[in-house]
Motif scaffolding. Structure first.
Motif, PDB file in Angstrom:
ATOM      1  N   LEU A 119      -5.813  -2.124  -6.457  1.00 50.51           N
ATOM      2  CA  LEU A 119      -4.356  -1.937  -7.147  1.00 50.51           C
ATOM      3  C   LEU A 119      -4.926  -2.252  -8.778  1.00 50.51           C
ATOM      4  O   LEU A 119      -4.109  -1.504  -9.713  1.00 50.51           O
ATOM      5  N   ALA A 126      -4.196   0.282 -11.548  1.00 44.81           N
ATOM      6  CA  ALA A 126      -3.045   0.065 -12.634  1.00 44.81           C
ATOM      7  C   ALA A 126      -3.713   0.219 -14.055  1.00 44.81           C
ATOM      8  O   ALA A 126      -3.249   0.848 -14.928  1.00 44.81           O
ATOM      9  N   LEU A 157       2.429  -4.778  -8.035  1.00 42.72           N
ATOM     10  CA  LEU A 157       2.143  -4.756  -6.455  1.00 42.72           C
ATOM     11  C   LEU A 157       0.903  -5.487  -6.261  1.00 42.72           C
ATOM     12  O   LEU A 157       0.689  -6.264  -5.021  1.00 42.72           O
ATOM     13  N   LEU A 204       2.128  -0.818 -10.669  1.00 44.22           N
ATOM     14  CA  LEU A 204       1.130  -1.216  -9.705  1.00 44.22           C
ATOM     15  C   LEU A 204       0.273  -2.474  -9.886  1.00 44.22           C
ATOM     16  O   LEU A 204       0.284  -3.152  -9.173  1.00 44.22           O
ATOM     17  N   GLU A 222       3.914   1.754  -1.209  1.00 44.61           N
ATOM     18  CA  GLU A 222       4.562   1.752  -2.428  1.00 44.61           C
ATOM     19  C   GLU A 222       3.520   2.138  -3.526  1.00 44.61           C
ATOM     20  O   GLU A 222       3.759   3.193  -4.114  1.00 44.61           O
ATOM     21  N   ALA A 223       2.421   1.632  -3.487  1.00 42.68           N
ATOM     22  CA  ALA A 223       1.330   2.147  -4.542  1.00 42.68           C
ATOM     23  C   ALA A 223       1.059   3.407  -4.150  1.00 42.68           C
ATOM     24  O   ALA A 223       0.986   4.201  -5.332  1.00 42.68           O
ATOM     25  N   CYS A 232       0.919  -1.115  -0.062  1.00 44.96           N
ATOM     26  CA  CYS A 232      -0.070   0.152   0.029  1.00 44.96           C
ATOM     27  C   CYS A 232       0.802   1.252   0.004  1.00 44.96           C
ATOM     28  O   CYS A 232       0.492   2.331  -0.734  1.00 44.96           O
ATOM     29  N   LEU A 269      -8.356   2.570  -3.022  1.00 45.38           N
ATOM     30  CA  LEU A 269      -7.084   1.976  -2.522  1.00 45.38           C
ATOM     31  C   LEU A 269      -6.799   2.266  -0.987  1.00 45.38           C
ATOM     32  O   LEU A 269      -6.518   1.327  -0.181  1.00 45.38           O
TER      33      LEU A 269
END
Length: 131
Positions: A90, A94, A77, A74, A46-47, A44, A123
């Motif tokens: 995600l 993406a 991930l 994404l 990083e996203a 999460c 998200l």
């Protein structure tokens, strides 16, 4: 009499060993849960960093390529997410990034930014487990 005492003591050891196995299994399940939570938190975080991307209208081709690259990250991930709600959020985000074309950067960036903001909110909600 010695056999009876040995049998009782041996049985007691078996009960203790089996109880110990249950404790080990419980500890392993707890550790896996903590690991999954940590993995989701990492995914999460990083996203959200990747989702901060905003296209540069001055260079639509580069902006579209950067958005598609972010979409691929994404997707990667999403494959790491252990929570299905996070995974879906995600995947949706993406897809939005991967669909960006240079003409969208110039002509439709406001709609794209709105869609992206809605998906980032979804998200965030999935990552925090609220709602």
């Amino acid at each position: 009499m010695k056999r009876l005492v040995a049998g009782v003591l041996g049985g007691g050891t078996l009960v203790i060993a089996l109880t110990g196995c249950d404790a080990v299994q419980d500890a392993q399940k707890t550790a896996e849960g903590v690991s999954n939570a940590a993995s989701n938190a990492q995914v999460c975080a990083e996203a959200i960093k990747i989702a901060a991307f905003n296209p540069d209208k001055a260079n639509p081709e580069a902006a579209a390529q950067s958005a598609q690259d972010a979409g691929n990250k994404l997707s990667d991930l999403a494959n790491k997410a252990t929570n299905t709600t996070v995974n879906q959020a995600l995947d949706d985000l993406a897809g939005t990034f991967k669909e960006v074309k240079p003409e969208n950067v110039v002509n439709d960036s406001a709609n794209w930014l709105k869609t992206k903001a809605d998906q980032v909110a979804a998200l965030t909600k999935a990552c925090t487990g609220t709602g």
